[in-house]
Enzyme design. Structure first.
Site, short mmCIF file in Angstrom:
data_model
loop_
_atom_site.label_atom_id
_atom_site.label_comp_id
_atom_site.label_asym_id
_atom_site.label_seq_id
_atom_site.Cartn_x
_atom_site.Cartn_y
_atom_site.Cartn_z
N CYS A 191 1.28 6.09 -4.09
CA CYS A 191 -0.16 6.15 -4.34
C CYS A 191 -0.41 6.40 -5.82
CB CYS A 191 -0.81 7.23 -3.49
SG CYS A 191 -0.10 8.88 -3.72
N CYS A 250 -12.20 9.48 -8.57
CA CYS A 250 -11.83 8.57 -7.48
C CYS A 250 -13.04 7.72 -7.11
CB CYS A 250 -11.35 9.38 -6.27
SG CYS A 250 -11.00 8.38 -4.82
N CYS A 274 -8.12 -30.81 13.00
CA CYS A 274 -6.73 -31.03 12.58
C CYS A 274 -6.68 -31.53 11.14
CB CYS A 274 -6.08 -32.03 13.52
SG CYS A 274 -4.65 -31.35 14.30
N CYS A 283 2.59 14.51 3.30
CA CYS A 283 3.06 13.65 2.21
C CYS A 283 4.58 13.80 2.03
CB CYS A 283 2.35 14.04 0.93
SG CYS A 283 2.98 13.23 -0.54
#
Lengths: 419, 70, 456
Positions: A348, A379, A135, A342
């Site tokens: 994106c 990418c 706690c 899409c």
């Protein structure tokens, strides 16, 4: 129907879903309602010298209109005398002999204090003990809870004292308010803990009111840090469970806690090494009835995987969790956009363009229609586009052929050997 | 030149040296990237390539591991 | 189980029938809907809005609690954005282009726009300031959507602007032409006020060409924006048109917005001639004034009807009957000169004409009579020919000739926008289009004034 029962360090319960020590387990009335609803066990609201509470105790964080993404409390342990709680524990256990009742305990770090409470609690027939070393608010200012849970030697010593007196299994509940939880987990094991549970709540200030400039929540214009829990803490908790599960020096069962809201969350914790789970915020948000879907969902999942007992799931993903240095540097995935699915929101594109590797082009086709295309060679397979995409199946991360696996550790070992 | 093209250019330089019979024998990595040292066993000549792109730094190290294991 | 539906039309409380039908979003609904917006990049809704409102931005601002910013985003692109939130055919514009049409359901952009602008109205916000005076003056003829839009943009550029408005109040179509249950007058008045707050002078009850001459205007101002809209409904050119109980739909709707509702239609039978949006308005207003039976008579079929689908649906829900391929031949009067019936003839559609619409022809011997107490004419609107000619502008059958981009007319200091440009094949007669033209005309004037300024 798969076997959902668990045996966590000798504590048996009909299913892996326990209520965590918190407001939902404050009284016999509540715990009995929970057992009626189907919960397999309950960790009773922490027992100790009865405390005084303040009014205004909880606050939640809403995200984009979604309520209770995270939750926080400044409530302390039980404010009722021990004998009252023990009487209700006794009655509850008598009514529900097959359900697990675990007493959460918190006293000053003194041997005689621990001996006294352990004895009195075990006399009413609890199935186990959970030591609240977690706690973070209020009690910590008095040297208990996370204040003692952050000092490995205190964890070890107090666990040892409890084990001196205890006849039932002892679970040590750990605080996440520490740099490396495996250190305190190991201390608990060294002290003789039969199991560990994690995580307790995280130090938090939920917010500041823009009009009054008061903290959220506030008590007559003043606030103090609370303990954070709920869905938002799940990834933090899951990591801590996994880190302990894959550590060979931490050999005891783990009770997983932290943001578990449904059977899927529970399965994740179990796969990452938890032998059972504890839930609080989801029950506080929706009531005890949520356990019905948790049990059914888990059962159907096990059936669909042809697994006959939930215990077979425990730790199945642990070997897949490692250090960054053991990851294959040559593993290569790239994004692929399914233009049939899409919807052209272009999220994106802008995410990649502004904040990643600028490899998603907005193209106008010969027919005048716009579409998006990934320049795969640029990418890096970061997943960002798939994360921001609002449509299921529009972006797929596709594995590319790559060179023989090579980890950072292997690479550095090779380069260093050439020096 | 895109990062991918830079990589291809660096990879080509590495491949060129390999095809000429050079082997990697040492690499130094610092803030500016990797300086990979090649050695030609027959002629005894040394050549150094400054490799900057991440993918080419992965590439040369894999080649290096391959050479060591064979 | 019996569910008691709220009565759509009250026959005793007519005022209630003219209250805004849609109650708008609650805070919670607005929050949930705004959070559902994907915040698209290069969003199609922006492109689909004739005024180019940055829709994802204004929605994001609702979600973040920045309602002032949201209202500013809307109103900066569209000076009558509060009205457009209610009257735009959003299914054909912003909402029709929402990418969520392809996955779940489109964002209710119109209602969110209304939510943000309602907030600004309720909180008495002034959204814009007049620009630093540039020493130029402009007269705007007509205080409707196009005129207000041009006036506001000119005032922001620093022009000293005077609007000449023929009616008692400014706002044009938004104030008088759109039924109260879709657009309450208070919304239009707020938009007028927003323009007035930029020191724009509005001279009401002042009709250009009548109360002030074209020469005087040309002489007194550096620039003139002609945004006078259209005039009354033309005659049907049939017998009985002069009878008591024959109405011009525009005037009829306007009367329902005068503050006092007529009790004369209670229990009556009404025939509306035409099937455009104004015809629908005439019909639904009749129902709401307590008419017992309302029929729309149209000489073509449902396919050729020019009313928006949602207007058509609304009318059907109001209980309006549609009689397709029905043309009026003569209006029959009683002894007191009051409408008693209408003689009609069945029509049949021929081959498509030049405009692609199939032209109707009478079916011989198919005449029949409908007993009605009132006839509302809604067969289009006439042009402000005398005014256009007083300014000496080139036009085509009353449609002013203007440059497509600058809206400059044959007189270089006169720019025209709004319905005065609307005619066969000349764009859409939408409030939002008028607002955009007003804006563009103002930009063109500003540009010209700047060039003129530097040339000195």
């Amino acid at each position: 129907m798969a076997d959902l029962s668990i045996n966590l360090a000798g504590i048996k319960s009909p299913n892996p879903f326990w209520l965590a020590s918190a407001p939902p387990t404050n009284s016999g009335y509540q715990v009995q309602r929970a057992f009626e609803a189907g919960w397999g066990g309950a960790v009773w609201k922490t027992l100790g010298d009865p405390i005084l509470n303040v009014s205004s105790r909880f606050a939640a964080i809403n995200f984009n209109g979604q309520r209770v993404a995270g939750f926080n409390n400044i409530e302390l342990i039980t404010d009722r005398p021990l004998d009252v709680n023990l009487k209700e524990i006794y009655e509850t256990k008598k009514r529900f002999p097959n359900h697990a009742i675990i007493a959460s305990l918190m006293v000053e770090p003194k041997q005689e204090k621990w001996h006294e409470i352990v004895k009195r609690v075990e006399d009413v027939g609890v199935d186990g003990l959970e030591l609240n070393f977690g706690c973070p608010h209020g009690m910590a200012e008095r040297g208990m809870g996370s204040a003692s849970g952050q000092v490995p030697s205190l964890v070890e010593k107090q666990t040892y004292w409890v084990k001196e007196a205890a006849k039932t299994p002892v679970i040590v509940k750990l605080t996440p308010n520490i740099t490396d939880i495996t250190v305190t987990a190991e201390a608990a094991v060294n002290g003789g803990a039969d199991a560990i549970s994690m995580i307790n709540t995280i130090n938090s200030l939920m917010g500041v009111d823009l009009d009054t400039w008061n903290t959220i929540p506030h008590v007559a214009g003043k606030g103090a840090h609370g303990g954070y829990c709920g869905p938002a803490v799940k990834p933090i908790a899951l990591n801590m469970v996994a880190e302990c599960a894959r550590n060979p020096r931490i050999s005891v069962p783990i009770s997983g806690i932290g943001g578990i809201s449904n059977w899927q969350d529970a399965v994740e914790f179990i796969l990452m090494g938890a032998a059972g789970v504890q839930v609080c915020t989801a029950a506080m948000h929706h009531g005890f009835r949520i356990v019905e879907d948790m049990i059914e969902g888990l059962d159907h999942y096990l059936d669909s995987k042809n697994i006959s007992a939930v215990s077979e799931l425990i730790g199945k993903s642990v070997p897949r969790y490692s250090d960054w240095g053991n990851l294959d540097l040559h593993y290569n995935i790239t994004a692929q956009i399914n233009t049939d699915v899409c919807i052209n929101c272009n999220k994106c594109h802008i995410a990649c363009e502004d904040t990643s590797h600028q490899c998603i082009d907005m193209i106008k086709g010969d027919n005048g229609r716009s579409y998006l295309k990934v320049r795969e060679e640029d990418c890096v397979g970061c997943n960002l586009c798939a994360i921001v995409c609002p449509v299921e199946g529009a972006i797929t991360m596709v594995e590319q052929t790559s060179m023989q696996p090579m980890t950072w550790n292997e690479r550095q070992a090779a380069l260093n050997s050439s020096k | 030149m895109s990062e991918h093209e830079q990589y291809l250019a660096e990879k080509e330089k590495i491949d060129q040296l390999l095809s000429e019979g050079y082997n990697i024998y040492h690499a130094v990595e610092n803030l500016d990237g990797a300086f990979v040292e090649f050695f030609h066993l027959k002629s005894g000549t040394k050549k150094t390539l400054h490799i900057r792109t991440a993918n080419a730094r992965k590439y040369f190290s894999s080649i290096f591991i391959q050479q060591k294991s064979s | 189980m019996v569910t008691i539906k709220t009565q759509r039309i009250s026959i005793t409380d007519l005022e209630r029938n003219f209250e805004e039908a849609d109650r708008g979003f609650t805070n919670q609904e607005a929050l949930e809907e705004s959070n559902r917006c994907l915040f698209c990049y290069d969003a199609p809704c922006i492109k689909a809005c004739p005024t180019g409102i940055d829709i994802p931005s204004f929605i994001k601002k609702i979600a973040s609690g920045n309602l002032l910013g949201s209202a500013k985003t809307i109103m900066s692109s569209n000076p009558v954005g509060a009205s457009c939130a209610r009257v735009c055919p959003t299914e054909e514009l912003c909402e029709g282009s929402c990418v969520l049409n392809h996955s779940t359901s489109p964002i209710q952009i119109g209602k969110l726009q209304r939510y943000a602008t309602d907030w600004a109205i309720k909180n008495e916000q002034t959204l814009f300031k007049a620009g630093t005076p540039n020493g130029k003056t402009a007269a705007v003829i007509g205080g409707g959507p196009a005129g207000l839009s041009a006036a506001r943009e000119l005032a922001r550029f620093g022009f000293r602007v005077t609007i000449y408005e023929a009616a008692e109040k400014a706002g044009g179509l938004n104030t008088y032409g759109i039924v109260s249950f879709r657009l309450p007058q208070s919304i239009s008045f707020w938009e007028v006020e927003q323009v007035q707050k930029l020191n724009v002078r509005i001279l009401t009850n002042t009709m250009a060409g009548r109360d002030v001459s074209a020469e005087e205007l040309l002489h007194s101002y550096d620039y003139i924006v002609l945004a006078a809209g259209m005039a009354h409904v033309p005659d049907l050119r049939i017998e009985g048109e002069e009878l008591k109980g024959v109405y011009d739909a525009i005037e009829f709707v306007k009367a329902t917005k005068s503050g006092k509702l007529s009790r004369d239609f209670a229990g009556k039978r009404v025939a509306v001639i035409g099937a455009g949006n104004t015809a629908i308005d005439g019909a639904t207003c009749s129902v709401r004034l307590g008419a017992e039976n309302v029929k729309i008579l149209y000489r073509r079929s449902v396919e050729e009807m020019t009313a928006y689908d949602f207007e058509y649906e609304f009318a059907k829900q109001d209980g309006v009957e549609f009689r397709w391929l029905t043309a009026p031949k003569r209006i029959i009067g009683d002894a007191e000169g009051q409408v008693a019936g209408i003689e009609c003839v069945q029509m049949a559609l021929g081959d498509p004409g030049e405009d692609g619409r199939r032209s109707p022809a009478e079916v011989e011997g198919s005449e029949f009579t409908l007993p009605v107490d009132a006839v509302i004419k809604a067969i289009g609107q006439t042009r402000h020919l005398p005014l256009i000619e007083a300014f000496g502008l080139q036009h085509e059958y009353g449609v002013v000739t203007a440059d497509k981009e600058t809206f400059q007319t044959s007189n270089p200091k006169i720019f025209a926008c709004g319905d005065i440009l609307f005619g066969k094949g000349k764009g859409d007669a939408m409030v939002v289009t008028a607002a955009q033209q007003g804006k563009l005309a103002a930009y063109a004037i500003h540009k010209q004034a700047q060039t003129a300024g530097t040339a000195k």
